[in-house]
Scaffold this motif. Structure first.
Motif, PDB file in Angstrom:
ATOM      1  N   TYR A   1       0.855  -1.184   0.000  1.00 46.72           N
ATOM      2  CA  TYR A   1       0.000   0.000   0.000  1.00 46.72           C
ATOM      3  C   TYR A   1       0.887   1.227   0.000  1.00 46.72           C
ATOM      4  N   PHE A   2       0.311   2.374  -0.242  1.00 46.93           N
ATOM      5  CA  PHE A   2       1.050   3.645  -0.231  1.00 46.93           C
ATOM      6  C   PHE A   2       0.384   4.581   0.764  1.00 46.93           C
ATOM      7  N   ARG A   3       1.216   5.165   1.630  1.00 49.57           N
ATOM      8  CA  ARG A   3       0.710   6.148   2.579  1.00 49.57           C
ATOM      9  C   ARG A   3       1.336   7.506   2.260  1.00 49.57           C
ATOM     10  N   CYS A   4       0.514   8.478   1.966  1.00 49.11           N
ATOM     11  CA  CYS A   4       1.000   9.798   1.588  1.00 49.11           C
ATOM     12  C   CYS A   4       1.818  10.400   2.741  1.00 49.11           C
ATOM     13  N   PRO A   5       3.063  10.806   2.478  1.00 49.87           N
ATOM     14  CA  PRO A   5       3.887  11.361   3.555  1.00 49.87           C
ATOM     15  C   PRO A   5       3.410  12.730   4.033  1.00 49.87           C
ATOM     16  N   HIS A   6       2.524  13.373   3.272  1.00 56.23           N
ATOM     17  CA  HIS A   6       2.066  14.713   3.633  1.00 56.23           C
ATOM     18  C   HIS A   6       0.752  14.681   4.421  1.00 56.23           C
ATOM     19  N   CYS A   7      -0.221  13.915   3.915  1.00 61.87           N
ATOM     20  CA  CYS A   7      -1.524  13.902   4.579  1.00 61.87           C
ATOM     21  C   CYS A   7      -1.797  12.620   5.360  1.00 61.87           C
ATOM     22  N   GLY A   8      -0.962  11.592   5.141  1.00 63.10           N
ATOM     23  CA  GLY A   8      -1.142  10.345   5.860  1.00 63.10           C
ATOM     24  C   GLY A   8      -2.197   9.423   5.284  1.00 63.10           C
TER      25      GLY A   8
ATOM     26  N   GLY B   1       4.823 -11.055   5.894  1.00 58.29           N
ATOM     27  CA  GLY B   1       4.578  -9.650   6.153  1.00 58.29           C
ATOM     28  C   GLY B   1       4.445  -8.846   4.881  1.00 58.29           C
ATOM     29  N   GLU B   2       4.177  -7.560   5.062  1.00 61.13           N
ATOM     30  CA  GLU B   2       3.968  -6.675   3.924  1.00 61.13           C
ATOM     31  C   GLU B   2       4.908  -5.480   4.011  1.00 61.13           C
ATOM     32  N   ILE B   3       5.363  -5.047   2.836  1.00 60.55           N
ATOM     33  CA  ILE B   3       6.242  -3.889   2.711  1.00 60.55           C
ATOM     34  C   ILE B   3       5.497  -2.825   1.917  1.00 60.55           C
ATOM     35  N   PRO B   4       5.331  -1.619   2.453  1.00 70.90           N
ATOM     36  CA  PRO B   4       4.608  -0.575   1.715  1.00 70.90           C
ATOM     37  C   PRO B   4       5.386  -0.087   0.490  1.00 70.90           C
ATOM     38  N   LEU B   5       4.674   0.554  -0.401  1.00 74.68           N
ATOM     39  CA  LEU B   5       5.272   1.256  -1.537  1.00 74.68           C
ATOM     40  C   LEU B   5       5.723   2.622  -1.044  1.00 74.68           C
ATOM     41  N   SER B   6       6.990   2.963  -1.310  1.00 72.19           N
ATOM     42  CA  SER B   6       7.527   4.193  -0.750  1.00 72.19           C
ATOM     43  C   SER B   6       8.615   4.759  -1.640  1.00 72.19           C
ATOM     44  N   LEU B   7       8.587   6.067  -1.812  1.00 75.51           N
ATOM     45  CA  LEU B   7       9.632   6.752  -2.567  1.00 75.51           C
ATOM     46  C   LEU B   7      10.977   6.602  -1.868  1.00 75.51           C
ATOM     47  N   ALA B   8      10.983   6.611  -0.539  1.00 73.14           N
ATOM     48  CA  ALA B   8      12.238   6.502   0.206  1.00 73.14           C
ATOM     49  C   ALA B   8      12.891   5.132  -0.002  1.00 73.14           C
TER      50      ALA B   8
END
Length: 358
Positions: free
Chosen positions: A279-286, A310-317
């Motif tokens: 999943y992706f969690r917006c770093p600005h609004c959450g 387990g699960e690994i989120p989608l992240s730019l970092a």
């Protein structure tokens, strides 16, 4: 060897051991005493100090074991204080006698995917480093000969390995792990044009002609897919088990099915599934967005009766860390989800112990 010591007290060793015998090893089953996991026990007046020898330094249930040990021993009349320490001894899989073991390496773990583009190499690299961070001796073999990524992900481009007088390659070291890759031997801009037999021979060299030293876990980043190369490698390598990396969408799940069936036909245990880009969690609004759907790997684990690690989120970092040679698990940025990788690594280590000792 006597594991007990005591100083001027009325507490009996038998009473403390009886209490410890009520604590179960939560993954392997059986109690700590019968499994010979009590390495040292010291009784000093009303204080009890116990050292527990785990099956892996990356034990995912270490905190649970500590809490249950404390509670059990404190129930013994006269005990007022309990100190718990841990050591770890990674046992080698005794079931690999039919394949040549790698000297000094306890477990070889394949990280595979049914298709490319699911982040398999990112997961493999971060898992190896996470195991090292937990205290294990870990290595990474980049077996993806057509697309070696370890030189970039570990910031080791342009650094060929040294060779010992015995003509063994010395693995490079980065972030606490030892690593070898064809990418360390071939210029970055040179295409890798190899036929299957040459690749098999090369990978055997990477396994047996490398001075790996003492390793608890050697993580092998296999090429994507389920073709001839994957079959040959899986048959040649003394695998303790395989991990399959996937993304949540249905098209990826079809490839998971092929990967599971391939390893099962080769009698290689499936240690578990990992859902990457979960999943992706917006770093600005959450706000959370399930870009590729969600939960497909968990559903597949239930369908095929294999563990979900387990699960690994989608992240730019995470992506940036791989591109710049700073793996996500070494970052303190919240968006790098280092703890997610460490949790998956602990779950994986636990499954290896279960497959070896249960």
């Amino acid at each position: 060897m006597n594991i007990f010591s005591r100083r001027n007290n009325e507490l009996s060793e038998e009473a403390v051991l009886a209490a410890l015998a009520t604590v179960q090893e939560p993954e392997l089953g059986g109690d700590l005493v019968s499994r010979r996991m009590i390495k040292h026990l010291q009784i000093d007046d009303s204080r009890v100090a116990v050292t527990i020898d785990l099956t892996t330094p990356a034990c995912p249930l270490k905190d649970q074991i500590e809490q249950e040990v404390r509670a059990a021993v404190l129930r013994v009349p006269g005990v007022r204080e309990v100190a718990v320490e841990f050591t770890a001894t990674v046992r080698q899989n005794p079931g690999l006698f039919n394949k040549a073991s790698i000297p000094g390496v306890a477990h070889v773990i394949a990280v595979a995917s049914g298709k490319g583009g699911v982040g398999k190499s990112t997961v493999a690299t971060n898992l190896a480093i996470a195991l090292a961070q937990e205290g294990a001796r870990a290595g990474l073999l980049d077996a993806d000969v057509y697309g070696p990524s370890a030189p970039i992900m570990l910031n080791l481009k342009g650094r060929p390995p040294m060779v010992t007088p015995e003509r063994k390659m010395v693995p490079l070291e980065a972030f606490g792990i030892r690593t070898i890759s064809v990418g360390y031997l071939v210029p970055e801009d040179q295409p890798l044009i190899f036929r299957g037999p040459i690749i098999s021979s090369m990978l055997r060299q990477f396994l047996y002609d490398v001075a790996w030293g003492e390793l608890d876990y050697l993580v092998v980043d296999l090429p994507p897919g389920t073709g001839d190369i994957q079959l040959t490698l899986a048959q040649a390598i003394p695998l303790s088990g395989a991990v399959i990396v996937t993304t949540p969408q249905d098209v990826a799940m079809a490839d998971v099915t092929r990967g599971i069936e391939m390893f099962r036909k080769l009698n290689v245990p499936i240690l578990g599934l990992i859902e990457n880009m979960s999943y992706f969690r917006c770093p600005h609004c959450g706000e959370r967005a399930e870009i590729f759907a969600h939960g497909g790997a968990q559903a597949a684990s239930r369908k095929f009766g294999v563990p979900f690690l387990g699960e690994i989120p989608l992240s730019l970092a995470i992506r940036e860390g791989g591109d710049t040679g700073r793996p996500a698990v070494t970052s303190d940025q919240p968006e790098a989800y280092a703890e997610a990788f460490r949790e998956v690594a602990r779950n994986l280590a636990g499954r290896v112990s279960v497959a070896t000792l249960a």
